[in-house]
Write an enzyme that holds these catalytic residues in place. Sequence first.
Site, PDB file in Angstrom:
ATOM      1  N   GLY A  14     -16.712 -29.772   9.655  1.00 19.50           N
ATOM      2  CA  GLY A  14     -15.555 -30.019  10.509  1.00 19.50           C
ATOM      3  C   GLY A  14     -15.164 -28.786  11.293  1.00 19.50           C
ATOM      4  O   GLY A  14     -14.874 -28.839  12.496  1.00 19.50           O
ATOM      5  N   LYS A  15     -15.160 -27.649  10.623  1.00 14.56           N
ATOM      6  CA  LYS A  15     -14.816 -26.390  11.281  1.00 14.56           C
ATOM      7  C   LYS A  15     -15.857 -26.030  12.338  1.00 14.56           C
ATOM      8  O   LYS A  15     -15.520 -25.598  13.447  1.00 14.56           O
ATOM      9  CB  LYS A  15     -14.718 -25.280  10.228  1.00 14.56           C
ATOM     10  CG  LYS A  15     -14.249 -23.948  10.758  1.00 14.56           C
ATOM     11  CD  LYS A  15     -14.158 -22.907   9.653  1.00 14.56           C
ATOM     12  CE  LYS A  15     -13.088 -23.240   8.643  1.00 14.56           C
ATOM     13  NZ  LYS A  15     -12.893 -22.141   7.654  1.00 14.56           N
ATOM     14  N   GLU A  42     -18.643 -14.111  -0.974  1.00  9.86           N
ATOM     15  CA  GLU A  42     -17.527 -14.096  -1.899  1.00  9.86           C
ATOM     16  C   GLU A  42     -16.237 -13.917  -1.103  1.00  9.86           C
ATOM     17  O   GLU A  42     -16.208 -13.186  -0.116  1.00  9.86           O
ATOM     18  CB  GLU A  42     -17.688 -12.944  -2.905  1.00  9.86           C
ATOM     19  CG  GLU A  42     -18.886 -13.081  -3.829  1.00  9.86           C
ATOM     20  CD  GLU A  42     -18.749 -14.263  -4.769  1.00  9.86           C
ATOM     21  OE1 GLU A  42     -17.607 -14.561  -5.200  1.00  9.86           O
ATOM     22  OE2 GLU A  42     -19.771 -14.896  -5.078  1.00  9.86           O
ATOM     23  N   ASP A  71     -11.108 -17.645   8.716  1.00  6.86           N
ATOM     24  CA  ASP A  71     -10.496 -17.993   7.443  1.00  6.86           C
ATOM     25  C   ASP A  71      -9.161 -18.638   7.784  1.00  6.86           C
ATOM     26  O   ASP A  71      -8.402 -18.111   8.607  1.00  6.86           O
ATOM     27  CB  ASP A  71     -10.306 -16.786   6.533  1.00  6.86           C
ATOM     28  CG  ASP A  71     -10.155 -17.211   5.081  1.00  6.86           C
ATOM     29  OD1 ASP A  71     -10.917 -18.094   4.644  1.00  6.86           O
ATOM     30  OD2 ASP A  71      -9.285 -16.675   4.375  1.00  6.86           O
ATOM     31  N   SER A  72      -8.925 -19.773   7.212  1.00 10.13           N
ATOM     32  CA  SER A  72      -7.743 -20.535   7.595  1.00 10.13           C
ATOM     33  C   SER A  72      -7.221 -21.307   6.409  1.00 10.13           C
ATOM     34  O   SER A  72      -7.910 -21.491   5.401  1.00 10.13           O
ATOM     35  CB  SER A  72      -8.078 -21.493   8.746  1.00 10.13           C
ATOM     36  OG  SER A  72      -9.159 -22.338   8.390  1.00 10.13           O
ATOM     37  N   TYR A 173      -6.278 -30.829   5.248  1.00  9.97           N
ATOM     38  CA  TYR A 173      -4.910 -31.330   5.091  1.00  9.97           C
ATOM     39  C   TYR A 173      -4.389 -32.051   6.335  1.00  9.97           C
ATOM     40  O   TYR A 173      -3.211 -32.421   6.387  1.00  9.97           O
ATOM     41  CB  TYR A 173      -3.962 -30.165   4.754  1.00  9.97           C
ATOM     42  CG  TYR A 173      -4.270 -29.488   3.448  1.00  9.97           C
ATOM     43  CD1 TYR A 173      -3.707 -29.939   2.254  1.00  9.97           C
ATOM     44  CD2 TYR A 173      -5.125 -28.388   3.383  1.00  9.97           C
ATOM     45  CE1 TYR A 173      -3.985 -29.326   1.039  1.00  9.97           C
ATOM     46  CE2 TYR A 173      -5.407 -27.757   2.180  1.00  9.97           C
ATOM     47  CZ  TYR A 173      -4.842 -28.225   1.010  1.00  9.97           C
ATOM     48  OH  TYR A 173      -5.115 -27.609  -0.191  1.00  9.97           O
ATOM     49  N   ASP A 174      -5.235 -32.280   7.315  1.00  8.40           N
ATOM     50  CA  ASP A 174      -4.795 -32.920   8.555  1.00  8.40           C
ATOM     51  C   ASP A 174      -4.033 -34.229   8.335  1.00  8.40           C
ATOM     52  O   ASP A 174      -3.059 -34.504   9.040  1.00  8.40           O
ATOM     53  CB  ASP A 174      -5.989 -33.178   9.483  1.00  8.40           C
ATOM     54  CG  ASP A 174      -6.490 -31.906  10.155  1.00  8.40           C
ATOM     55  OD1 ASP A 174      -5.849 -30.849  10.006  1.00  8.40           O
ATOM     56  OD2 ASP A 174      -7.529 -31.975  10.844  1.00  8.40           O
ATOM     57  N   LYS A 194      -6.431 -32.338  19.302  1.00  9.56           N
ATOM     58  CA  LYS A 194      -6.252 -31.330  18.257  1.00  9.56           C
ATOM     59  C   LYS A 194      -6.786 -29.974  18.714  1.00  9.56           C
ATOM     60  O   LYS A 194      -6.138 -28.933  18.528  1.00  9.56           O
ATOM     61  CB  LYS A 194      -6.943 -31.765  16.962  1.00  9.56           C
ATOM     62  CG  LYS A 194      -6.783 -30.740  15.839  1.00  9.56           C
ATOM     63  CD  LYS A 194      -7.598 -31.086  14.612  1.00  9.56           C
ATOM     64  CE  LYS A 194      -7.500 -29.960  13.585  1.00  9.56           C
ATOM     65  NZ  LYS A 194      -8.364 -30.173  12.410  1.00  9.56           N
ATOM     66  N   HIS A 199      -4.137 -24.352  15.389  1.00 10.11           N
ATOM     67  CA  HIS A 199      -4.137 -22.947  14.993  1.00 10.11           C
ATOM     68  C   HIS A 199      -5.459 -22.272  15.372  1.00 10.11           C
ATOM     69  O   HIS A 199      -5.472 -21.129  15.830  1.00 10.11           O
ATOM     70  CB  HIS A 199      -3.896 -22.821  13.494  1.00 10.11           C
ATOM     71  CG  HIS A 199      -4.811 -23.664  12.648  1.00 10.11           C
ATOM     72  ND1 HIS A 199      -4.988 -25.033  12.835  1.00 10.11           N
ATOM     73  CD2 HIS A 199      -5.633 -23.343  11.615  1.00 10.11           C
ATOM     74  CE1 HIS A 199      -5.845 -25.502  11.949  1.00 10.11           C
ATOM     75  NE2 HIS A 199      -6.258 -24.495  11.200  1.00 10.11           N
TER      76      HIS A 199
END
Length: 216
Positions: A14-15, A42, A71-72, A173-174, A194, A199
Amino acid sequence: MTGGHWLVASGNPGKLKELLAMLAPRGVRLSSQTELGIPDAEEPWPSFVENALAKARHGARLSGLPTLADDSGLCVPALGGAPGVRSARFALDAITDPVEREALQAGGRARLDAENIRHLLARCQDVSAPVRAYFYSVVVWVASADDPRPLIAEGLWWGTLLAQPRGEGGFGYDPIFQPDGHACSAAELSAEEKNAISHRHRALVRLNTLLDEAGV
């Protein structure tokens, strides 16, 4: 300068799809770390930017390519910023039984997303409505693994949490995030809608400016 071949230090489909759409105007060929057989880095750090930088340097070191890492996560101020950097693993963190943890991990991304949502909504039961929250993204670009001047950009997207998931689009979490100014969840927005306000979009707008200033 546009074009070239970059690594995206993520295996999240998705990203990657969102990044491909947003960076298309730069004419850059993007390969995911999954495509190149690069294992996940890591991510032990307490901040988004440290984790993004670790992923970018890891990917650049193993691929030899300029690398973009994001990173989100979702942050709920009433929960002290949780899930935060643990957004993708929020439900896993709550499980102490190793067999149960392994079963959830083996269930795939969609199942884990659903469990993360369920766990977050349970944590929010004692929070007065409306529950304010924001998505945060930090995007890091490095020319090489040892780049002394990584380009770093961030973006925030505010909204409220819904009591029940709505919509089939997006990921993570959309389905329970209602962006400010909208009457629907982020999962009910089209991909184009979107990508124009999220963000990650806001972080990439800033990153594109930094890339232009650096002559990349």
